[in-house]
Every structure is written in C-alpha cells, then in structure tokens.
Scaffold this motif. Structure first.
Motif, PDB file in Angstrom:
ATOM      1  N   LEU A 345       0.825  -1.206   0.000  1.00  0.00           N
ATOM      2  CA  LEU A 345       0.000   0.000   0.000  1.00  0.00           C
ATOM      3  C   LEU A 345       0.862   1.259   0.000  1.00  0.00           C
ATOM      4  O   LEU A 345       0.621   2.193  -0.782  1.00  0.00           O
ATOM      5  N   TYR A 346       1.857   1.291   0.856  1.00  0.00           N
ATOM      6  CA  TYR A 346       2.697   2.487   0.923  1.00  0.00           C
ATOM      7  C   TYR A 346       3.609   2.599  -0.284  1.00  0.00           C
ATOM      8  O   TYR A 346       4.016   3.708  -0.662  1.00  0.00           O
ATOM      9  N   GLY A 347       3.914   1.481  -0.910  1.00  0.00           N
ATOM     10  CA  GLY A 347       4.688   1.527  -2.138  1.00  0.00           C
ATOM     11  C   GLY A 347       3.975   2.298  -3.231  1.00  0.00           C
ATOM     12  O   GLY A 347       4.607   2.946  -4.080  1.00  0.00           O
ATOM     13  N   LEU A 348       2.631   2.244  -3.211  1.00  0.00           N
ATOM     14  CA  LEU A 348       1.856   2.986  -4.209  1.00  0.00           C
ATOM     15  C   LEU A 348       2.053   4.492  -4.073  1.00  0.00           C
ATOM     16  O   LEU A 348       1.992   5.223  -5.054  1.00  0.00           O
ATOM     17  N   ALA A 349       2.280   4.946  -2.843  1.00  0.00           N
ATOM     18  CA  ALA A 349       2.385   6.377  -2.599  1.00  0.00           C
ATOM     19  C   ALA A 349       3.634   6.988  -3.228  1.00  0.00           C
ATOM     20  O   ALA A 349       3.722   8.210  -3.358  1.00  0.00           O
ATOM     21  N   HIS A 350       4.579   6.148  -3.625  1.00  0.00           N
ATOM     22  CA  HIS A 350       5.817   6.662  -4.214  1.00  0.00           C
ATOM     23  C   HIS A 350       5.721   6.836  -5.726  1.00  0.00           C
ATOM     24  O   HIS A 350       6.663   7.317  -6.349  1.00  0.00           O
ATOM     25  N   ALA A 351       4.620   6.402  -6.308  1.00  0.00           N
ATOM     26  CA  ALA A 351       4.430   6.547  -7.759  1.00  0.00           C
ATOM     27  C   ALA A 351       3.054   7.165  -7.975  1.00  0.00           C
ATOM     28  O   ALA A 351       2.034   6.471  -7.837  1.00  0.00           O
ATOM     29  N   GLN A 352       2.999   8.458  -8.284  1.00  0.00           N
ATOM     30  CA  GLN A 352       1.753   9.200  -8.262  1.00  0.00           C
ATOM     31  C   GLN A 352       0.680   8.595  -9.174  1.00  0.00           C
ATOM     32  O   GLN A 352      -0.488   8.511  -8.795  1.00  0.00           O
ATOM     33  N   HIS A 397      -9.001  -1.437  -9.403  1.00  0.00           N
ATOM     34  CA  HIS A 397      -7.558  -1.398  -9.678  1.00  0.00           C
ATOM     35  C   HIS A 397      -6.760  -1.939  -8.487  1.00  0.00           C
ATOM     36  O   HIS A 397      -5.747  -2.629  -8.664  1.00  0.00           O
ATOM     37  N   LEU A 398      -7.195  -1.601  -7.279  1.00  0.00           N
ATOM     38  CA  LEU A 398      -6.420  -1.958  -6.089  1.00  0.00           C
ATOM     39  C   LEU A 398      -6.369  -3.459  -5.855  1.00  0.00           C
ATOM     40  O   LEU A 398      -5.308  -4.007  -5.510  1.00  0.00           O
ATOM     41  N   VAL A 399      -7.488  -4.145  -6.016  1.00  0.00           N
ATOM     42  CA  VAL A 399      -7.490  -5.589  -5.767  1.00  0.00           C
ATOM     43  C   VAL A 399      -6.506  -6.324  -6.679  1.00  0.00           C
ATOM     44  O   VAL A 399      -5.715  -7.138  -6.198  1.00  0.00           O
ATOM     45  N   PRO A 400      -6.501  -6.065  -7.989  1.00  0.00           N
ATOM     46  CA  PRO A 400      -5.463  -6.696  -8.825  1.00  0.00           C
ATOM     47  C   PRO A 400      -4.046  -6.303  -8.424  1.00  0.00           C
ATOM     48  O   PRO A 400      -3.125  -7.132  -8.489  1.00  0.00           O
ATOM     49  N   THR A 401      -3.852  -5.076  -7.981  1.00  0.00           N
ATOM     50  CA  THR A 401      -2.528  -4.656  -7.513  1.00  0.00           C
ATOM     51  C   THR A 401      -2.102  -5.449  -6.294  1.00  0.00           C
ATOM     52  O   THR A 401      -0.967  -5.951  -6.213  1.00  0.00           O
ATOM     53  N   LEU A 402      -3.004  -5.601  -5.326  1.00  0.00           N
ATOM     54  CA  LEU A 402      -2.679  -6.364  -4.116  1.00  0.00           C
ATOM     55  C   LEU A 402      -2.442  -7.831  -4.430  1.00  0.00           C
ATOM     56  O   LEU A 402      -1.622  -8.492  -3.774  1.00  0.00           O
ATOM     57  N   ALA A 403      -3.137  -8.339  -5.408  1.00  0.00           N
ATOM     58  CA  ALA A 403      -3.000  -9.757  -5.770  1.00  0.00           C
ATOM     59  C   ALA A 403      -1.718 -10.044  -6.557  1.00  0.00           C
ATOM     60  O   ALA A 403      -1.338 -11.214  -6.701  1.00  0.00           O
ATOM     61  N   GLY A 404      -1.048  -9.007  -7.013  1.00  0.00           N
ATOM     62  CA  GLY A 404       0.045  -9.188  -7.961  1.00  0.00           C
ATOM     63  C   GLY A 404       1.407  -9.452  -7.368  1.00  0.00           C
ATOM     64  O   GLY A 404       2.372  -8.823  -7.768  1.00  0.00           O
ATOM     65  N   GLY A 405       1.503 -10.333  -6.422  1.00  0.00           N
ATOM     66  CA  GLY A 405       2.824 -10.751  -5.944  1.00  0.00           C
ATOM     67  C   GLY A 405       3.091 -10.299  -4.528  1.00  0.00           C
ATOM     68  O   GLY A 405       2.677  -9.235  -4.105  1.00  0.00           O
ATOM     69  N   ARG A 406       3.819 -11.143  -3.780  1.00  0.00           N
ATOM     70  CA  ARG A 406       4.139 -10.865  -2.392  1.00  0.00           C
ATOM     71  C   ARG A 406       5.357 -10.020  -2.349  1.00  0.00           C
ATOM     72  O   ARG A 406       6.140  -9.568  -1.912  1.00  0.00           O
TER      73      ARG A 406
END
Length: 406
Positions: A345-352, A397-406
């Motif tokens: 989640l916080y990784g998303l904040a680094h790419a606008q 968009h968020l659910v596929p992002t969260l599902a996309g790898g540990r």
C-alpha cells in the motif's frame, strides 16, 4: 481488572425489512446528498461491482471476524439482509472458544456489541459474498478475553484475513497483554494472515483509561505495525446508482464523532512509513466511508426496538469488514493469501500515477474531536495523513494490484 476494549457503533433507524421486496429503496438513500447506502451503492462507488463482473466474489477464501458477546439473531438477520439486497446466502459459522456469555437484552454493552456483530458480518459479506465467514466471539470485551479469541483464530488458522472493529488507547491496554498481542500479530503475519482494525470514532482522541474524559491517543490494535488500520471518510455518491462524487475526512461534531487517527506512543516508525519522516507509527493506513448521516444499511433485530429493522450504521467499524472483503477478493484473484499488505500500500504512494489509479486521495477535512473537550486533530492533505491514511479504495484497480505478488 484490565480495561475493556471499546465498541461504540453509531446507528439510526432507517426502516423495516419486513415484507419489503428485494431492491427496496429507503428514504435516506434519496436525500441530497445521500443519507445512507446499501450494498449496491457502496460496491459501485468503490469499484467492487466491476470486479464482480469479472467473477471475483471471494469464493474459496475465508474472512474471520472477532467480536465480543453475541447476537442471537445474526444468522436470521444475515439471511434477511441477503434477501433484501439481492445477495447470495453465506457460508457462516460462529465459534466461541472460551464459551458464550448468555445474551442480556437489558445490557447496553452487549446490545452495542450485537450491533457491531451485525455490521461486521453483513458488510464483509456485502463486499465478498461468496467468501466463507467465521465469527469468533470472545466471552466479554475485556482485553484478555478479546486476545484469547484472537489467539484461537490465529492458532487454528481459521481464515485468510481477520477483521477487528474495536479498539482503545494504547496507553490503556495492560503492557503485558499489549506485548502478547504484538507477538500474536507477528505470528499471524508469518502465516500470511492479513490483519485489519478500525482506527476509532473519536478523531484524534480516545477515551481516557477511566472513561471520564478524552485525550490525544492512537488506538490499538489498529496501531500495531502488522495491522492495516482503517480510518473514516464521508462518502458523497449517488444514493441510488452509487456513482462516486467525492470524499472528505469523516467528522460529525453533532455526534461527537470523527475518523480515528494519530501517532503511536508505543511503536516506532515502521519501515513502510520511513520515507514520510513520521515521529512514530502513524494511523490510519487506509480509509472507508464511516459517516453516520451517509452510513451503510444493515438488518439488526437485537437493538431492542423490534425484529427485522433496518438501521444505517456509521463509524470506522464499517470500514474494517469491508476492507476484509477486499482482501478476500485479492486472495481469490491471486490464488493465495496476500498477507500483510502495508508495504504494498505504501509503495503505491511513491508513484503518483499508480497511487491515483488505486486509491482515492482524501484532501478535505480533519479529525479534530469535538466532544466534552476539544482535541485538535490532523488535516487531510495530499498523500498519507493521520486523518484518512492513504485514502479509500478504487477496488477495480487496487485488488489486482494487491494480488500481484508478495
């Protein structure tokens, strides 16, 4: 005796489910702005319906809900909720590892928890209607009893995600129990169980440990570094179609209520928040609609006002189970547990661009507490803030992002 973990569901009567056909519109849905939302509207506003069209409904995953005491009508209320709002039946079971306290309708504390159970069960199901539901009931809302129920859920690996719609000031939890809770959450994280907790309903404040007033504090378990804390917004969407308009930080002074948030007095800044230069662990991490005027509809028969009644509920208690539903969808899509999701989640904040695609950034309002005392809060701003976290979900968009790898 240890302090009791608090639960203060906010609710207002909206109507009756008795003889109401599926698809019934309640009066509070038709006001401008909308005064309440059903599952269809919340699912549309946050992009869940788009995922449902792709076959994502939580099947094969299990949501665990930890609460205290019981609601003797929860199974029937859930069935009525499903019939009223056109949702499929749920695979639902209850577990009381330390025994079940007989329900006492005259006990306002137990009635409050029964309302909380209603909200948690029905709204996790609304987001992930094919996920299995396990309600784990503590025999009371004392810290030790809540921790015992949670320990049972973790040790017996009852599900993929655990939702906790309760909390208290970190300073009010016995230090030894707080340490045990920390160890338990670390154990859960090693099992890739996702942990969620509501951040509180008094803004930047929490009740003092003796319950006589309020002070500036963060809420546990939401403040634990392995937990995703869920704060509150006021959603502005169409009450019939769910078309999203905007959101602000949830703050309703007339109810002495606002979205919980602040900084931990116990935990240092975790690695996923280091780049933000915070003084310590900051909460919440994310947010969801929590407004009372603008709340979510649920069927609740143990309020003491009659069976089959529909109430609109507000509070960050509504957000944790909904986010648990989103986790179940992500687990289904990825074919595995996504586990502790704060790093992603916080990784998303680094790419606008990625941030804007996955989350609604809340930039209006604050969570100052307006009650018997006024406690200054935190203002919404671009990116993370201690009033709304990183914002609310754009689930498609968020659910596929969260599902996309540990």
């Amino acid at each position: 005796m240890t302090p009791a973990i608090g639960v203060t569901p906010h609710y207002r009567l909206a109507g009756s489910a008795e003889n109401a056909p599926a698809g019934t519109t309640f009066g509070c849905q038709t006001t401008q702005p909308a005064g309440c939302y059903g599952p269809d509207q919340i699912r549309a506003a946050y992009g869940v319906n788009t995922l449902a069209a792709r076959g994502l409904d939580g099947r094969g995953r299990t949501i665990v809900i930890v609460d205290a005491y019981s609601s003797p009508t929860i199974r029937q209320d859930l069935a009525t909720f499903n019939e009223l709002f056109g949702l499929p039946s749920a695979d639902f079971r209850q577990v009381a590892p330390d025994g079940l306290t007989p329900f006492d309708q005259s006990d306002t504390n137990q009635v409050g928890w029964a309302g909380e159970i209603t909200l948690d069960v029905e709204w996790s199901h609304a987001i992930a209607p094919k996920a299995d539901l396990v309600l784990v009931l503590a025999k009371s809302n004392q810290d030790a009893d809540i921790l015992s129920a949670t320990r049972y859920a973790v040790n017996h690996d009852l599900g993929d995600v655990i939702s906790q719609s309760f909390g208290e000031a970190e300073q009010c939890m016995d230090p030894q129990l707080l340490k045990e809770q920390r160890n338990l959450f670390q154990q859960a994280t090693r099992k890739h169980i996702t942990l969620l907790a509501s951040s509180g309903d008094e803004g930047s404040a929490q009740p003092t440990c003796d319950g006589s007033s309020f002070f500036k504090a963060a809420s546990t378990p939401a403040s634990d570094p392995d937990v995703t804390g869920v704060g509150g917004t006021r959603l502005f969407a169409d009450g019939l179609t769910g078309a999203y308009d905007s959101e602000s930080v949830w703050n309703e002074p007339e109810f002495e209520a606002a979205g919980g948030g602040g900084f931990s007095a116990v935990y240092g800044t975790p690695s996923y928040q280091k780049s933000m230069h915070l003084p310590s662990r900051g909460v919440p991490d994310v947010a969801d609609n929590a407004a009372i005027i603008g709340g979510v509809l649920a069927v609740w028969s143990t309020s003491g006002r009659g069976a089959g009644l529909v109430f609109r509920f507000g509070g960050t208690s509504a957000g944790s189970p909904q986010w648990a539903g989103l986790v179940a969808l992500a687990d289904q899509l990825g074919g595995r547990r996504i586990g502790m999701m704060n790093h992603k989640l916080y990784g998303l904040a680094h790419a606008q661009k990625r941030y804007a695609a996955n989350l609604h950034d809340i930039t209006m309002g604050d969570n100052t507490f307006h009650g018997p005392v006024t406690i200054s809060g935190f203002a919404a701003q671009r990116g993370w803030d201690a009033a709304s976290g990183l914002g609310s979900p754009k689930a498609d968009h968020l659910v596929p992002t969260l599902a996309g790898g540990r």
